[in-house]
Enzyme design. Structure first.
Site, PDB file in Angstrom:
ATOM      1  N   LEU A  75       3.874  -7.469   5.016  1.00 21.80           N
ATOM      2  CA  LEU A  75       2.277  -8.232   4.565  1.00 21.80           C
ATOM      3  C   LEU A  75       1.517  -7.277   4.140  1.00 21.80           C
ATOM      4  O   LEU A  75       1.563  -5.745   4.185  1.00 21.80           O
ATOM      5  CB  LEU A  75       2.405  -8.722   6.264  1.00 21.80           C
ATOM      6  CG  LEU A  75       3.211  -9.828   6.673  1.00 21.80           C
ATOM      7  CD1 LEU A  75       2.148 -10.087   8.688  1.00 21.80           C
ATOM      8  CD2 LEU A  75       2.229 -11.427   5.826  1.00 21.80           C
ATOM      9  N   SER A  76       0.170  -7.764   4.347  1.00 23.57           N
ATOM     10  CA  SER A  76      -0.614  -6.511   3.821  1.00 23.57           C
ATOM     11  C   SER A  76      -1.152  -6.139   4.516  1.00 23.57           C
ATOM     12  O   SER A  76      -1.279  -6.300   5.829  1.00 23.57           O
ATOM     13  CB  SER A  76      -1.841  -7.591   2.720  1.00 23.57           C
ATOM     14  OG  SER A  76      -3.062  -5.995   2.440  1.00 23.57           O
ATOM     15  N   GLY A  77      -1.289  -4.095   4.887  1.00 22.42           N
ATOM     16  CA  GLY A  77      -0.976  -3.208   5.291  1.00 22.42           C
ATOM     17  C   GLY A  77      -0.005  -3.115   6.669  1.00 22.42           C
ATOM     18  O   GLY A  77      -0.336  -2.388   7.943  1.00 22.42           O
TER      19      GLY A  77
ATOM     20  N   GLY B  33       1.646  -0.928   5.886  1.00 24.36           N
ATOM     21  CA  GLY B  33       2.745   0.113   5.641  1.00 24.36           C
ATOM     22  C   GLY B  33       3.272   0.609   4.589  1.00 24.36           C
ATOM     23  O   GLY B  33       3.406   1.340   4.059  1.00 24.36           O
ATOM     24  N   LYS B  34       3.516  -0.594   3.981  1.00 28.23           N
ATOM     25  CA  LYS B  34       4.918  -0.419   2.564  1.00 28.23           C
ATOM     26  C   LYS B  34       3.957   1.264   2.057  1.00 28.23           C
ATOM     27  O   LYS B  34       4.982   1.417   1.262  1.00 28.23           O
ATOM     28  CB  LYS B  34       4.350  -2.014   1.763  1.00 28.23           C
ATOM     29  CG  LYS B  34       4.942  -2.935   2.582  1.00 28.23           C
ATOM     30  CD  LYS B  34       5.256  -4.029   1.252  1.00 28.23           C
ATOM     31  CE  LYS B  34       3.888  -4.435   0.791  1.00 28.23           C
ATOM     32  NZ  LYS B  34       2.346  -5.279   1.605  1.00 28.23           N
ATOM     33  N   SER B  35       2.753   0.953   1.008  1.00 20.61           N
ATOM     34  CA  SER B  35       2.579   2.123  -0.012  1.00 20.61           C
ATOM     35  C   SER B  35       2.344   3.082   0.763  1.00 20.61           C
ATOM     36  O   SER B  35       2.903   4.517  -0.582  1.00 20.61           O
ATOM     37  CB  SER B  35       1.001   1.824  -0.607  1.00 20.61           C
ATOM     38  OG  SER B  35       1.141  -0.212  -1.447  1.00 20.61           O
TER      39      SER B  35
ATOM     40  N   SER C  31       5.332  -9.459  -2.104  1.00 15.51           N
ATOM     41  CA  SER C  31       6.539 -10.563  -2.607  1.00 15.51           C
ATOM     42  C   SER C  31       6.460 -11.267  -1.357  1.00 15.51           C
ATOM     43  O   SER C  31       7.699 -11.258  -0.381  1.00 15.51           O
ATOM     44  CB  SER C  31       7.539  -9.237  -3.113  1.00 15.51           C
ATOM     45  OG  SER C  31       7.971  -8.599  -2.261  1.00 15.51           O
TER      46      SER C  31
END
Length: 346
Positions: free
Chosen positions: A181-183, A185-187, A254
């Protein structure tokens, strides 16, 4: 200028309104022409690949058959260049030796039109990506079709191999695909993994979803079709980078499982390692972080089709690595990713 009914000037117009446009330039415009943004133009061509469903119980679709093709508001004659395969809807088997399509059968065909069409793939735009075929003799509608894209001439579009093999490159490449999900922590995790890899002397590059929408994917929105195209493009770039001996770190929401599976399949077909990392941060935690204020705007109804709020996220069923908040801070999670990469390369 834009004129409404009765010649009333209007400042803007929306889909469904009947308006008259006065252009600054004197150009020849006819029925079926489109107005498009410079960076979002449709394909223009006479040869296209399409999936069609045959409706007629009395006739068959065969190569060299001729029809009237109705596309948006334009009609033109079209000929079936070839039937690539017939699709079995129960098993998804492709019968490449099928001689024709009969009632209710679906197949992939190549069409050539008498006049150029302005079209998009159906997955991107249903209006400019669909058509019907009309029998020229009976005037009956005999098929409906979905455009896949412009035809590629196998004689001129070929893969040009290089003189350097993967074994001759100084490092081995792979793709690490971080989804969540957005937020979630992926990036942040991807940034730290990239930093450590480069510091150790290994070439790596971060393909961040937001960054790519400034260029490569600037023409895409957030519909299901655009999201699928977003993933397809990023997967293609990542595969090239991995083939060049780099570690491609993809940070992308994605949300759809089928799109991620397609990205993996493209790498496996090329013999390249692909690691799917599911950053499984609960929605409540992502909303509490909300670094870009997107969740608040989505809850307020200012953003539609926001993943996790009014658009689904299909979690990976068998990710290569699962990261949760209890696995530690960004530094600890990056170390877990690096350890998993090491195991994958043994």
């Amino acid at each position: 200028a834009v004129w409404g009914p009765g010649g009333t000037p209007v400042s803007e117009a929306f889909a469904g309104q009947a308006v008259t446009l006065e252009l600054a330039d004197q150009i020849d415009i006819g029925r079926g022409d489109l107005l498009a943004r410079p960076a979002n133009r449709p394909h223009v061509g006479q040869e296209l690949d399409a999936m069609v469903c045959w409706f007629s119980p009395d006739t068959r679709l065969t190569p060299d058959a001729r029809f009237t093709l109705q596309h948006t508001t334009r009609s033109t004659r079209a000929v079936v260049g070839r039937l690539d395969y017939r699709l079995d809807v129960n098993t998804l088997h492709r019968d490449e030796n099928a001689p024709a399509l009969t009632l209710n059968e679906i197949g992939r065909v190549r069409l050539r039109t008498q006049q150029p069409l302005l079209f998009d793939p159906y997955r991107r735009n249903r209006n400019t990506g669909s058509f019907i075929l009309v029998d020229e003799t009976t005037n009956n509608t005999v098929a409906a079709g979905m455009i896949l894209g412009p035809s590629q001439n196998e004689a001129s579009v070929v893969w040009h191999g290089g003189a350097v093999t993967r074994d001759q490159r100084p490092s081995r490449g792979m793709t690490v695909w971080l989804t969540g999900l957005s937020g979630s922590g992926k990036s942040s995790v991807a940034v730290e993994v990239e930093r450590r890899l480069v510091a150790s002397g290994r070439p790596a590059y971060l393909l961040d979803g937001d960054n790519l929408r400034h260029g490569l994917n600037a023409d895409l929105g957030f519909s299901a079709a655009d999201r699928a195209e977003n993933v397809r493009r990023v997967a293609a770039v990542a595969r090239l980078m991995a083939d060049a001996g780099m570690v491609a770190l993809v940070s992308l929401v994605s949300p759809y499982r089928a799109d991620r599976d397609a990205a993996r399949a493209a790498h496996e077909a090329a013999g390249l390692p692909f690691l799917e990392v599911f950053v499984d941060t609960p929605l409540a935690v992502c909303e509490a972080r909300d670094p870009k204020g997107m969740y608040a705007r989505a809850r307020a109804g200012e953003i539609a089709h926001f993943t996790g709020i009014d658009d689904p996220y299909e979690a990976p069923q068998s990710p290569d690595l699962l990261l949760r908040p209890e696995d530690g801070d960004i530094t600890a999670q990056a170390a877990i990713v690096l350890a998993r990469m090491d195991r994958a390369e043994r």
